[in-house]
Design an enzyme around this catalytic site. Structure first.
Site, PDB file in Angstrom:
ATOM      1  N   GLU A  62      21.473  19.785  22.825  1.00 42.35           N
ATOM      2  CA  GLU A  62      20.471  19.741  22.015  1.00 42.35           C
ATOM      3  C   GLU A  62      19.245  20.709  22.051  1.00 42.35           C
ATOM      4  O   GLU A  62      19.036  21.153  23.123  1.00 42.35           O
ATOM      5  CB  GLU A  62      20.056  18.140  22.044  1.00 42.35           C
ATOM      6  CG  GLU A  62      20.752  17.097  21.753  1.00 42.35           C
ATOM      7  CD  GLU A  62      20.541  15.734  22.242  1.00 42.35           C
ATOM      8  OE1 GLU A  62      20.870  14.666  21.691  1.00 42.35           O
ATOM      9  OE2 GLU A  62      20.059  15.749  23.291  1.00 42.35           O
ATOM     10  N   THR A  90      25.320  14.597  34.156  1.00 40.30           N
ATOM     11  CA  THR A  90      25.526  14.155  32.658  1.00 40.30           C
ATOM     12  C   THR A  90      24.431  14.874  31.904  1.00 40.30           C
ATOM     13  O   THR A  90      24.732  15.510  30.820  1.00 40.30           O
ATOM     14  CB  THR A  90      25.375  12.628  32.767  1.00 40.30           C
ATOM     15  OG1 THR A  90      25.969  11.797  33.504  1.00 40.30           O
ATOM     16  CG2 THR A  90      25.303  12.023  31.138  1.00 40.30           C
ATOM     17  N   GLY A 231      19.254   4.350  27.990  1.00 35.11           N
ATOM     18  CA  GLY A 231      20.549   5.354  27.927  1.00 35.11           C
ATOM     19  C   GLY A 231      21.006   5.361  26.271  1.00 35.11           C
ATOM     20  O   GLY A 231      21.876   6.344  26.436  1.00 35.11           O
ATOM     21  N   ASP A 233      21.017   7.191  23.460  1.00 32.08           N
ATOM     22  CA  ASP A 233      20.167   8.085  22.752  1.00 32.08           C
ATOM     23  C   ASP A 233      20.910   9.280  21.877  1.00 32.08           C
ATOM     24  O   ASP A 233      20.637  10.487  21.998  1.00 32.08           O
ATOM     25  CB  ASP A 233      19.571   8.976  24.111  1.00 32.08           C
ATOM     26  CG  ASP A 233      20.457   9.451  25.020  1.00 32.08           C
ATOM     27  OD1 ASP A 233      21.658   9.311  24.822  1.00 32.08           O
ATOM     28  OD2 ASP A 233      20.117  10.326  25.922  1.00 32.08           O
TER      29      ASP A 233
END
Ligand code: NAD
Length: 355
Positions: A62, A90, A231, A233
């Site tokens: 992103e 992550t 979490g 998202d």
């Protein structure tokens, strides 16, 4: 900041760690939270857009841009839950702050650590307005990379000092407990999410899974609780059962992004949600009664990263914790970019035409 115009300050992972250590993590989080609040209070003047997400089978990459008209910032960030199996994070990130007046970058920074700090600071800022008064006990479900930062931010900003930890991988909970040892927490390791939420006034969910999971079911959430849902998202990646959302008052960063990425993706497009900046500026109510369930549907918004980059930039001159990056070409005469290359011939002994 008085630095060479053509040198871009670069905050590496090493310098970021030293910056956190030099300032102290609680003070860092409190000061960063103040920058975030300051920017949320002037929310309307920011150029805002939902982040640009490139999804793949295993994750997402992103770009998160925003500007206040003076400064422009963006973050590159990924989310790949399977990465930890290969020894990778992550979430990993870096970001840039630039001068809107001339377009030149003013700062390039690592943002993996900074994202954990800003996510935790944002959660704690939201909880300041939404959590039950004098809350001291928090459940943290998902005890990976973000978890300690969440715990410390809630301690620094709200005085939370009792933690109930649960993770499907008990090694993650043990790691979290060990890392937080000596920091003033009373910590209980729990065998299930159900056990973790017992007696907790704040429930933080911060798990990673590339699908819609049900970390919390409706029966697990009693009245008066504040849920800090971190979490979920991404589209198709949520943590809460929809029935919890229907019983909660939901507070968000930026609705056009949250309705796509957050827990709120499970709701009808016109389901009422409140923007956090409006609570901070007194335009909307936060928690209004002791039995209300409040939910911060956190997805992470560009303005929080902008605030974090601004905070880091303001620490550079005092601490000297940056390197000088030769990122910008600076020919003696701006239009003579090629001439600069020719002068490099002499310095290197190599030829532009090739050797
Ligand atoms: P991580 O992979 O380091 O940790 C996630 C933990 O969740 C792991 O320990 C895993 O075992 C645990 N887990 C997975 N499924 C579970 C379940 N069903 N029950 C209990 N535990 C479970 O990831 P991280 O860096 O800590 O990030 C956690 C999540 O937060 C990710 O989904 C990430 O995308 C998200 N995140 C959100 C924001 C935001 O601003 N909202 C910012 C950063 C990260």
């Amino acid at each position: 900041m008085t630095v060479n115009l053509n040198i871009v300050p670069f905050v590496s992972v090493d310098r970021m760690m030293k910056l956190v250590l030099a300032i102290g993590i609680e003070r860092f989080l409190v000061e960063l939270a103040a920058y975030i609040e300051e920017d949320f209070r002037r929310w309307e003047l920011f150029d805002k857009t939902p982040r640009v997400a490139s999804h793949s089978v295993d994750g997402v990459i992103e770009l998160m841009p925003t500007s206040d008209g003076q400064l422009y910032g963006f973050k590159y960030v990924n989310g790949h839950p399977k990465n930890t199996r290969d020894g990778r994070q992550t979430v990993t990130a870096f970001g840039v702050l630039a001068d809107v007046g001339n377009g030149y970058p003013m700062l390039l920074s690592e943002m993996t650590i900074l994202t954990a700090l800003r996510t935790a600071a944002s959660s704690a800022v939201a909880a300041k307005y939404l959590a039950p008064e004098a809350a001291r006990c928090m459940a943290i479900i998902g005890n990976g990379a973000q978890s300690e930062f969440q715990a410390i931010a809630f301690k620094a900003l709200l005085g939370v000092d009792r933690l109930r930890l649960y993770d499907i991988d008990p090694a993650a909970s043990t790691k979290c407990m060990k890392n937080l040892a000596g920091m003033g927490f009373d910590i209980k390791l729990c065998a299930s999410a159900q056990e973790a939420v017992e007696g907790a006034e704040i429930i933080t969910t911060v798990t990673a899974d590339k699908r819609s999971a049900t970390i919390l079911t409706d029966n697990m959430v009693g009245s008066g609780v504040h849920i800090n849902a971190v979490g979920g998202d991404c589209p198709g990646k949520t943590e809460l059962h929809r029935d919890i959302l229907l019983r909660s008052d939901i507070f968000v960063e930026y609705p056009p992004q949250t309705r796509i990425e957050g827990e709120s993706q499970q709701l009808d497009a016109d389901h009422p949600i409140t923007e956090l900046w409006q609570v901070m500026t007194g335009k909307a109510a936060g928690r209004t009664d002791a039995r209300q369930i409040t939910l911060f549907d956190s997805v992470g918004f560009a303005i929080e990263d902008f605030s974090a980059l601004r905070y880091v930039r303001d620490q550079l001159q005092r601490t000297g914790l940056y390197e000088e990056l030769d990122l910008l070409a600076d020919p003696d005469e701006p239009r003579d970019l090629f001439g600069m290359l020719l002068r490099a011939e002499k310095a290197t002994g190599l030829a532009v035409a090739g050797s």
